[in-house]
Design an enzyme around this catalytic site. Structure first.
Site, PDB file in Angstrom:
ATOM      1  N   LYS A  22     -28.054  -4.547  48.938  1.00  0.00           N
ATOM      2  CA  LYS A  22     -28.082  -3.633  47.792  1.00  0.00           C
ATOM      3  C   LYS A  22     -27.071  -4.081  46.721  1.00  0.00           C
ATOM      4  CE  LYS A  22     -25.709   0.429  47.897  1.00  0.00           C
ATOM      5  NZ  LYS A  22     -24.826   0.535  46.720  1.00  0.00           N
ATOM      6  N   ASN A  23     -25.851  -4.383  47.166  1.00  0.00           N
ATOM      7  CA  ASN A  23     -24.796  -4.669  46.188  1.00  0.00           C
ATOM      8  C   ASN A  23     -24.908  -6.046  45.547  1.00  0.00           C
ATOM      9  OD1 ASN A  23     -23.814  -2.146  46.576  1.00  0.00           O
ATOM     10  ND2 ASN A  23     -21.942  -2.764  47.649  1.00  0.00           N
ATOM     11  N   ARG A  92     -23.584   4.893  40.000  1.00  0.00           N
ATOM     12  CA  ARG A  92     -22.492   4.334  39.226  1.00  0.00           C
ATOM     13  C   ARG A  92     -22.751   2.872  38.837  1.00  0.00           C
ATOM     14  NH1 ARG A  92     -16.905   3.952  38.290  1.00  0.00           N
ATOM     15  NH2 ARG A  92     -16.432   1.780  38.631  1.00  0.00           N
ATOM     16  N   CYS A 116     -17.154  10.781  40.911  1.00  0.00           N
ATOM     17  CA  CYS A 116     -17.996  10.391  42.026  1.00  0.00           C
ATOM     18  C   CYS A 116     -17.353  10.959  43.265  1.00  0.00           C
ATOM     19  CB  CYS A 116     -18.057   8.870  42.102  1.00  0.00           C
ATOM     20  SG  CYS A 116     -18.700   8.260  43.639  1.00  0.00           S
ATOM     21  N   ARG A 121     -13.045   6.602  40.123  1.00  0.00           N
ATOM     22  CA  ARG A 121     -13.794   5.380  39.805  1.00  0.00           C
ATOM     23  C   ARG A 121     -14.009   5.166  38.302  1.00  0.00           C
ATOM     24  NH1 ARG A 121     -18.570   4.828  44.207  1.00  0.00           N
ATOM     25  NH2 ARG A 121     -18.232   2.604  43.944  1.00  0.00           N
ATOM     26  N   PRO A 122     -12.937   4.967  37.538  1.00  0.00           N
ATOM     27  CA  PRO A 122     -13.090   4.724  36.102  1.00  0.00           C
ATOM     28  C   PRO A 122     -13.673   3.332  35.805  1.00  0.00           C
ATOM     29  CG  PRO A 122     -10.777   4.596  36.741  1.00  0.00           C
ATOM     30  CD  PRO A 122     -11.542   4.928  37.977  1.00  0.00           C
ATOM     31  N   VAL A 123     -14.012   3.106  34.532  1.00  0.00           N
ATOM     32  CA  VAL A 123     -14.566   1.797  34.133  1.00  0.00           C
ATOM     33  C   VAL A 123     -13.696   1.141  33.052  1.00  0.00           C
ATOM     34  CG1 VAL A 123     -16.963   2.265  34.791  1.00  0.00           C
ATOM     35  CG2 VAL A 123     -16.175   2.929  32.517  1.00  0.00           C
ATOM     36  N   ASP A 124     -12.412   1.524  33.048  1.00  0.00           N
ATOM     37  CA  ASP A 124     -11.502   1.006  32.012  1.00  0.00           C
ATOM     38  C   ASP A 124     -11.413  -0.516  32.016  1.00  0.00           C
ATOM     39  OD1 ASP A 124     -10.286   1.747  34.556  1.00  0.00           O
ATOM     40  OD2 ASP A 124      -8.413   0.976  33.731  1.00  0.00           O
ATOM     41  N   GLN A 125     -11.523  -1.137  33.186  1.00  0.00           N
ATOM     42  CA  GLN A 125     -11.376  -2.595  33.244  1.00  0.00           C
ATOM     43  C   GLN A 125     -12.586  -3.310  32.633  1.00  0.00           C
ATOM     44  OE1 GLN A 125      -8.376  -3.872  34.323  1.00  0.00           O
ATOM     45  NE2 GLN A 125      -7.951  -1.669  34.342  1.00  0.00           N
ATOM     46  N   ASP A 304     -16.530  -0.263  52.530  1.00  0.00           N
ATOM     47  CA  ASP A 304     -17.887   0.206  52.831  1.00  0.00           C
ATOM     48  C   ASP A 304     -18.192   0.231  54.328  1.00  0.00           C
ATOM     49  OD1 ASP A 304     -18.405   0.672  50.195  1.00  0.00           O
ATOM     50  OD2 ASP A 304     -19.697  -1.070  49.882  1.00  0.00           O
ATOM     51  N   ILE A 326      -8.761   1.506  48.918  1.00  0.00           N
ATOM     52  CA  ILE A 326      -9.570   1.250  47.716  1.00  0.00           C
ATOM     53  C   ILE A 326      -9.928   2.542  46.991  1.00  0.00           C
ATOM     54  CG2 ILE A 326     -11.651   0.127  46.811  1.00  0.00           C
ATOM     55  CD1 ILE A 326     -10.039  -1.918  48.214  1.00  0.00           C
ATOM     56  N   ARG A 396     -30.499   5.838  49.464  1.00  0.00           N
ATOM     57  CA  ARG A 396     -29.975   5.012  48.366  1.00  0.00           C
ATOM     58  C   ARG A 396     -29.636   3.608  48.865  1.00  0.00           C
ATOM     59  NH1 ARG A 396     -24.802   6.940  46.292  1.00  0.00           N
ATOM     60  NH2 ARG A 396     -25.013   4.874  45.438  1.00  0.00           N
TER      61      ARG A 396
HETATM   62  C1  UD1 Z   1     -18.318  -1.921  44.523  1.00  0.00           C
HETATM   63  C2  UD1 Z   1     -19.441  -1.649  45.475  1.00  0.00           C
HETATM   64  C3  UD1 Z   1     -19.075  -0.533  46.438  1.00  0.00           C
HETATM   65  C4  UD1 Z   1     -17.754  -0.855  47.125  1.00  0.00           C
HETATM   66  C5  UD1 Z   1     -16.673  -1.220  46.111  1.00  0.00           C
HETATM   67  C6  UD1 Z   1     -15.403  -1.728  46.755  1.00  0.00           C
HETATM   68  C7  UD1 Z   1     -21.406  -2.248  44.184  1.00  0.00           C
HETATM   69  C8  UD1 Z   1     -22.620  -1.801  43.469  1.00  0.00           C
HETATM   70  N1  UD1 Z   1     -20.625  -1.297  44.710  1.00  0.00           N
HETATM   71  O1  UD1 Z   1     -18.115  -0.728  43.778  1.00  0.00           O
HETATM   72  O2  UD1 Z   1     -20.103  -0.407  47.395  1.00  0.00           O
HETATM   73  O3  UD1 Z   1     -17.319   0.276  47.860  1.00  0.00           O
HETATM   74  O4  UD1 Z   1     -17.144  -2.260  45.236  1.00  0.00           O
HETATM   75  O5  UD1 Z   1     -15.657  -2.817  47.563  1.00  0.00           O
HETATM   76  O6  UD1 Z   1     -21.161  -3.431  44.323  1.00  0.00           O
HETATM   77  N2  UD1 Z   1     -11.323   0.703  39.271  1.00  0.00           N
HETATM   78  C9  UD1 Z   1     -10.634   1.157  38.152  1.00  0.00           C
HETATM   79  N3  UD1 Z   1     -11.097   0.787  36.916  1.00  0.00           N
HETATM   80  C10 UD1 Z   1     -12.202   0.015  36.735  1.00  0.00           C
HETATM   81  C11 UD1 Z   1     -12.879  -0.452  37.871  1.00  0.00           C
HETATM   82  C12 UD1 Z   1     -12.418  -0.084  39.125  1.00  0.00           C
HETATM   83  O7  UD1 Z   1      -9.640   1.876  38.273  1.00  0.00           O
HETATM   84  O8  UD1 Z   1     -12.549  -0.262  35.588  1.00  0.00           O
HETATM   85  C13 UD1 Z   1     -10.829   1.058  40.631  1.00  0.00           C
HETATM   86  C14 UD1 Z   1     -11.791   1.975  41.373  1.00  0.00           C
HETATM   87  O9  UD1 Z   1     -11.589   3.325  41.041  1.00  0.00           O
HETATM   88  C15 UD1 Z   1     -11.456   1.651  42.817  1.00  0.00           C
HETATM   89  C16 UD1 Z   1     -11.101   0.159  42.771  1.00  0.00           C
HETATM   90  O10 UD1 Z   1     -10.794  -0.117  41.405  1.00  0.00           O
HETATM   91  O11 UD1 Z   1     -10.335   2.386  43.226  1.00  0.00           O
HETATM   92  C17 UD1 Z   1     -12.197  -0.777  43.229  1.00  0.00           C
HETATM   93  O12 UD1 Z   1     -13.401  -0.399  42.611  1.00  0.00           O
HETATM   94  P1  UD1 Z   1     -14.577  -1.425  42.306  1.00  0.00           P
HETATM   95  O13 UD1 Z   1     -14.371  -2.695  43.051  1.00  0.00           O
HETATM   96  O14 UD1 Z   1     -14.775  -1.510  40.840  1.00  0.00           O
HETATM   97  O15 UD1 Z   1     -15.818  -0.665  42.948  1.00  0.00           O
HETATM   98  P2  UD1 Z   1     -17.279  -0.772  42.430  1.00  0.00           P
HETATM   99  O16 UD1 Z   1     -17.468  -2.102  41.802  1.00  0.00           O
HETATM  100  O17 UD1 Z   1     -17.664   0.445  41.682  1.00  0.00           O
END
Ligand code: UD1
Length: 416
Positions: A22-23, A92, A116, A121-125, A304, A326, A396
């Site tokens: 899936k990922n 997400r 979530c 789980r922000p997307v700031d990065q 996961d 995480i 899912r």
């Molecule tokens: C992906 C996987 C998910 C897995 C996770 C961690 C997919 C579709 N999903 O989720 O199954 O559990 O990796 O291995 O591949 N963070 C921020 N800002 C950002 C981005 C991330 O603060 O802009 C934080 C998140 O809140 C979290 C950590 O970074 O605490 C890691 O998150 P991230 O690796 O981004 O998870 P996903 O990519 O959403």
């Protein structure tokens, strides 16, 4: 809403096939946005998340055709670079369209994923990276709006290791002007699978799988055919289910590659594991031993798989300490496991699991994808019937779950 009824106490035995990841599928479907020529993907799992992503891409103008596990995406014309809230809120990973859409169409409007169940789980990065590449990015009315004439290569550093963040920026950089370097990049195998697909589309990428990825932008990408890698989390989940139920299984269409941390823990728990080129065999011990673990980015133990190992530890001999580093709220399965008779104490990001002699079936509620998987494992072990509510979470991320479990001898039934 569908429920899953499990009559526990039957050791899993036999053979089951593992689906495509899936990922890996989700980001690779988005890679189609980068090219004007068709991208054909094989081994695509039939999952609700994949269906959501295909819907999202289709409403942007991508022509989607599907024949079993093969999906062809033709993004020759993109007429609507918008990812609406209705689709994004259920998944997400929809944020993965942001990078490729900005790079290809010069504009993207993607709904913020919002909260979530497993954490903020922000997307700031993702935003920080695109901004550094010259995009003008605003967050307005709940949408991320990115605009740029052409992205410029840049040196990017993410504050934490982010999987979809790395994938989004790597895709965006493929069509940027000049070289992009992503430091502190995620090393997950799914990032490498995406990079392999992009390279086969004509991208110039080196270092995927390490924490520094270099991408030299090109003017255009072309079509290709790519096979999605096996799902290492689905593999790990069935291995845990077999181990917890005291069974012996053979999983095909997968391998021990990328599963070192998980296999190491299963062996510590007492399982015998034998890897082949395209299969894994596991034999459970008479009595499982408790295994402590700490989640971290790849190649360390995956978050996961944390919930599934908590389920396994509930009936192991001894006490396991589980640390989740995480996501801040990823122990929701613990209260449900306690309803089945488990002995678990939670303190912040640490769970202490004392093994008990047996679990008893009960009605429990699935709260997120991997939490649901842990409840299935517990249900397979528990005496009597376990009814899992809200199994749409499982749909899912686990393809044909009941069929695969039935093939392994489990007594499971979907209740409408
Ligand atoms: C992906 C996987 C998910 C897995 C996770 C961690 C997919 C579709 N999903 O989720 O199954 O559990 O990796 O291995 O591949 N963070 C921020 N800002 C950002 C981005 C991330 O603060 O802009 C934080 C998140 O809140 C979290 C950590 O970074 O605490 C890691 O998150 P991230 O690796 O981004 O998870 P996903 O990519 O959403």
């Amino acid at each position: 809403m569908d429920k899953l009824l499990i009559e526990g106490g039957v050791p899993l035995r036999g053979e089951a096939g593992i689906s495509g990841a899936k990922n890996a599928a989700l980001p690779i479907l988005c890679a189609a946005l980068l090219a004007r020529e068709p991208l054909t993907l094989t081994n695509v799992p039939k999952l609700n998340d994949v269906g959501t992503m295909l819907k999202l891409l289709a409403q942007m103008g991508v022509k989607v055709s599907r024949d079993g596990a093969t999906v062809t995406l033709d993004a020759a014309e993109l007429n609507n670079p918008v990812a609406p809230y209705e689709l994004v809120k259920t998944m997400r990973a929809s944020i993965l369209v942001l990078g490729p859409l900005t790079a290809r169409a010069g504009e993207a409007r993607v709904s913020l994923p919002g909260g979530c169940a497993i954490g903020a789980r922000p997307v700031d990065q993702h935003i920080k990276g695109l901004t550094a590449m010259g995009a003008e990015v605003n967050v307005e009315h709940g949408y991320v709006h990115a605009k740029v004439t052409r992205l410029k290569g840049a040196r990017l550093f993410t504050d934490m290791v982010t999987v979809t963040g790395t994938e989004n920026l790597m895709m965006a950089a493929c069509l940027a002007d000049g070289e992009t370097v992503i430091e502190n990049a995620a090393r997950e195998p799914e990032v490498v699978d995406l990079a392999n697909c992009l390279v086969s589309m004509g991208a110039q990428i080196s270092g995927a799988g390490s924490d520094v990825i270099r991408i030299r932008g090109v003017d255009r990408l072309h079509g290709t055919t790519h096979r999605i890698m096996p799902d290492r989390i689905e593999t790990g989940t069935y291995l845990c289910a077999a181990a917890a139920s005291g069974g012996a299984v053979r999983l095909t269409g997968t391998s021990t590659s990328y599963l070192d941390a998980v296999i190491d823990k299963l062996m510590d728990a007492g399982c015998e594991i034998q890897g082949e080129r395209d299969a894994i065999n596991l034999k459970a011990p008479q009595q499982l031993q408790a295994v402590s673990l700490r989640t971290s980015p790849y190649p360390a133990f995956p978050t996961d798989m944390q919930a599934q190992f908590m389920a396994l530890n509930t009936i192991a001999d001894g006490t396991a300490i589980i640390r989740e580093t995480i996501f801040e709220n990823r122990f929701m399965h613990a209260v449900e496991l306690i309803r089945l008779g488990a002995n678990i104490k939670i303190d912040g990001n640490t769970a202490v699991v004392k093994g008990v002699a047996k679990l008893d079936g009960a009605t429990v509620m699935a709260t997120d994808l991997r939490a649901s998987a842990s409840l299935v494992i517990a249900g397979l072990v528990a005496q009597g019937e376990t009814l899992i509510e809200r199994i749409y979470h499982l749909d899912r991320g686990y393809e044909r779950l009941e069929q695969k479990l039935l093939a392994l001898g489990a007594r499971v039934r979907r209740v409408k």
